[in-house]
Design an enzyme around this catalytic site. Structure first.
Site, PDB file in Angstrom:
ATOM      1  N   SER A 126     -16.593 -33.958   2.156  1.00  0.00           N
ATOM      2  CA  SER A 126     -16.340 -33.655   3.571  1.00  0.00           C
ATOM      3  C   SER A 126     -17.284 -32.625   4.185  1.00  0.00           C
ATOM      4  CB  SER A 126     -14.893 -33.185   3.759  1.00  0.00           C
ATOM      5  OG  SER A 126     -14.006 -34.270   3.653  1.00  0.00           O
TER       6      SER A 126
ATOM      7  N   LYS B 161     -14.028 -24.177  10.114  1.00  0.00           N
ATOM      8  CA  LYS B 161     -13.223 -25.397  10.224  1.00  0.00           C
ATOM      9  C   LYS B 161     -11.757 -25.024  10.414  1.00  0.00           C
ATOM     10  CE  LYS B 161     -12.547 -29.775   7.667  1.00  0.00           C
ATOM     11  NZ  LYS B 161     -12.927 -30.488   6.412  1.00  0.00           N
TER      12      LYS B 161
ATOM     13  N   SER C 248     -14.868 -34.869   6.630  1.00  0.00           N
ATOM     14  CA  SER C 248     -14.006 -34.482   7.729  1.00  0.00           C
ATOM     15  C   SER C 248     -14.450 -33.207   8.454  1.00  0.00           C
ATOM     16  CB  SER C 248     -12.578 -34.267   7.204  1.00  0.00           C
ATOM     17  OG  SER C 248     -12.570 -33.216   6.229  1.00  0.00           O
TER      18      SER C 248
END
Length: 528
Positions: free
Chosen positions: A195, A76, A171
């Protein structure tokens, strides 16, 4: 080969059935084919191929570094990566290249993993859909699956396919899409309020949030320091355990890490008998907004444990109803503090205004942050004002302790693991998702996951079945603090019982036969 598990591919590499370079090239090719998913912000092709070359030499010399050697992974884009742009999907950090690796990234590289690239997210990880980043929204690979499209054809009122794609959740949606679309075998996400688990549920993956303090946060650009945890996204529980074994352990650069209770390297034991287990069902999680399909699968999962001899108890987490408000106050307060470092002086975006230092600060932050980030900064600073501090921040901290104690009391009552939904429903179309504002969406989508972060507990989302729309639904297991291995062992048993299908992406891939090799064996299907 692309559809196999991490452990299976690792065995294939050791047996010489495929080389790290060949595997890397296959993944890179698929990343290009699935570019429209917008899963990656940066593809580190040259770096990955160089790492694959080094891995190949080790295999030839019989010096493999372990199960992760030669395995393609993604990270990420809020984890620092030395020499590779790290943006947090924000204008504020466009062009920022860190001089060091996050500890978790370094640990993966030390074990020979191949870094395919940096994945997309909501700006600074503030969101639950992976739709609010400056590089655009991430599209859920299941939007293009055979399972979903066949169901859509039966719907006479279906809209235009080009505009009716589904969100990944967030996210960490880029990481979830990357694993779901077979472009890598594992990916790192971050988990502050769900997330990692939220997109895992929407993308048919295993999403694991370790106990707070088990895995180092050093190099993870902070959102909420007291809740942030590096998360793991894989296609099966065993793979998550392999990655956890590589990442877990104390870090002198992160004072919140604790002594590593995980025996490394380790394989999860196969749980043959669940009759000694006690599964807790929190009654407060049966909310009116929960879809009937998720409710039904949750009930069937509890029945499955009971039918195999496990004790299933209804438990109470009485302060659950306060968790959303409590989380909002604490989250925005820490966000306001953490975002103060982005002032245009030392790194990141800087505006052209030079009238005064204050004007430069203001313009830089206005240009660098989106509305969501600016809104959370404003909220946090309001809660931290001298006249508000006691009434908001201090009260929220006290409620957080009550929420954590609820879990302690539940586990002290004899419960080994809690079983809950992960999300209210399956993934929704993007056009439907953006009708609500970011805060409302986050409060709704993370209703079952936020409390775990406030309590610092381990939790994992496991894909259970496809909905009537042909989309994944996940359930969440929550364990005692630092009993991550026990939690994953139970999750592995459950995973083997349910018949969750492999995503079929024939239209995206030339060779789908390899993907379908990994059809999961099962004895029970919760979807009747």
């Amino acid at each position: 080969m692309l559809g196999r598990t991490l452990r299976e591919v690792s065995a294939a590499l050791k047996q010489g059935q495929i080389t790290p370079t060949e595997l890397c090239q296959k993944c890179l090719s698929l990343i290009k084919k699935t570019k429209f998913l917008n899963a990656y912000i940066t593809v580190s092709e040259e770096v990955a191929l160089k790492q694959a070359e080094e891995s190949e030499k080790r295999y030839k010399n019989g010096q493999s570094l372990g199960d992760l050697d030669g395995i393609p992974v993604a990270v990420k884009d809020n984890f620092s990566t030395s020499g590779i742009e790290t943006t947090c999907a924000s204008n504020m950090l466009k062009g920022y290249i860190p001089p060091y690796n996050a500890t978790v990234v370094q640990k993966l590289l030390d074990q020979g993993a191949l870094l395919m690239g940096k994945t997309n997210l909501d700006e600074f990880a503030m969101g639950s859909g992976s739709t609010d980043g400056v590089f655009g929204p991430v599209k859920n690979p299941w939007s293009y699956s055979k399972q979903y499209r066949e169901k859509r054809k039966q719907n006479l009122h279906s809209k235009n396919e080009d505009s009716d794609w589904l969100i990944t959740g967030g996210s960490s949606g880029g990481s979830a899409a990357a694993v779901s679309a077979f472009t890598c075998y594992a990916a790192l996400g971050s988990d502050t309020g769900g997330s990692t688990r939220n997109p895992a549920a929407h993308c048919g993956l295993v999403g694991f949030k370790p106990s707070y303090g088990l895995v180092s946060r050093h190099g993870l650009i902070p959102l909420v320091n007291s809740m942030d945890v590096p998360g793991i996204l894989t296609r099966c529980v065993d793979d998550a355990a392999i990655v956890l074994g590589a990442l877990a352990g104390p870090d002198p650069k992160d004072s919140t890490t604790v002594h590593d209770p995980i025996n490394k390297p380790f394989m999860l034991p196969s749980l043959a008998d669940v009759s000694k287990l006690c599964i807790g069902i929190p009654k407060e999680y049966l909310v009116p907004e929960l879809s009937s399909e998720v409710r039904s699968l949750w009930s069937k999962a509890a029945d499955l444990f009971e039918s195999e001899g496990a004790k299933v108890l209804e438990v109470s987490l009485p302060h659950t109803s306060y968790s959303i408000v409590c989380y909002h106050v604490l989250c925005t307060s820490e966000v306001a503090s953490n975002m103060a470092r982005f002032d245009g002086l030392q790194y990141g975006h800087r505006c052209d205004i030079d009238v005064s230092t204050e004007a430069m600060y203001a313009a830089t932050r206005r240009e660098g942050f989106n509305d969501v980030v600016r809104g959370r900064i404003l909220s946090g600073n309001f809660f931290l004002l001298k006249e508000n501090y006691e009434n908001y921040f201090v009260k929220a901290q006290k409620v957080r302790r009550l929420i954590a104690n609820d879990f302690v009391n539940a586990f002290n009552s004899g419960v080994d693991v809690l079983l809950t939904p992960t999300t209210l429903s399956e993934a929704v179309p993007y056009l439907e998702f953006i009708k609500e504002d970011n805060r409302t969406r986050s409060a709704q989508d993370d209703i079952f996951t936020q409390a775990v972060n406030m309590a610092g507990l381990p939790a994992v989302s496991i894909p259970v079945a496809l909905s009537n729309q042909g989309l994944p639904i996940g359930l969440q297991f929550i364990g005692r603090a630092f009993c991550d291995q026990q939690l994953l062992t139970v999750a592995k048993w459950f995973e083997k019982q349910v018949q969750f299908p492999v995503i079929q992406l024939q239209e995206l891939m030339d060779d789908c036969s390899a993907v379908l090799e990994n059809e999961k064996l099962a004895s029970v299907s919760l979807k009747q």
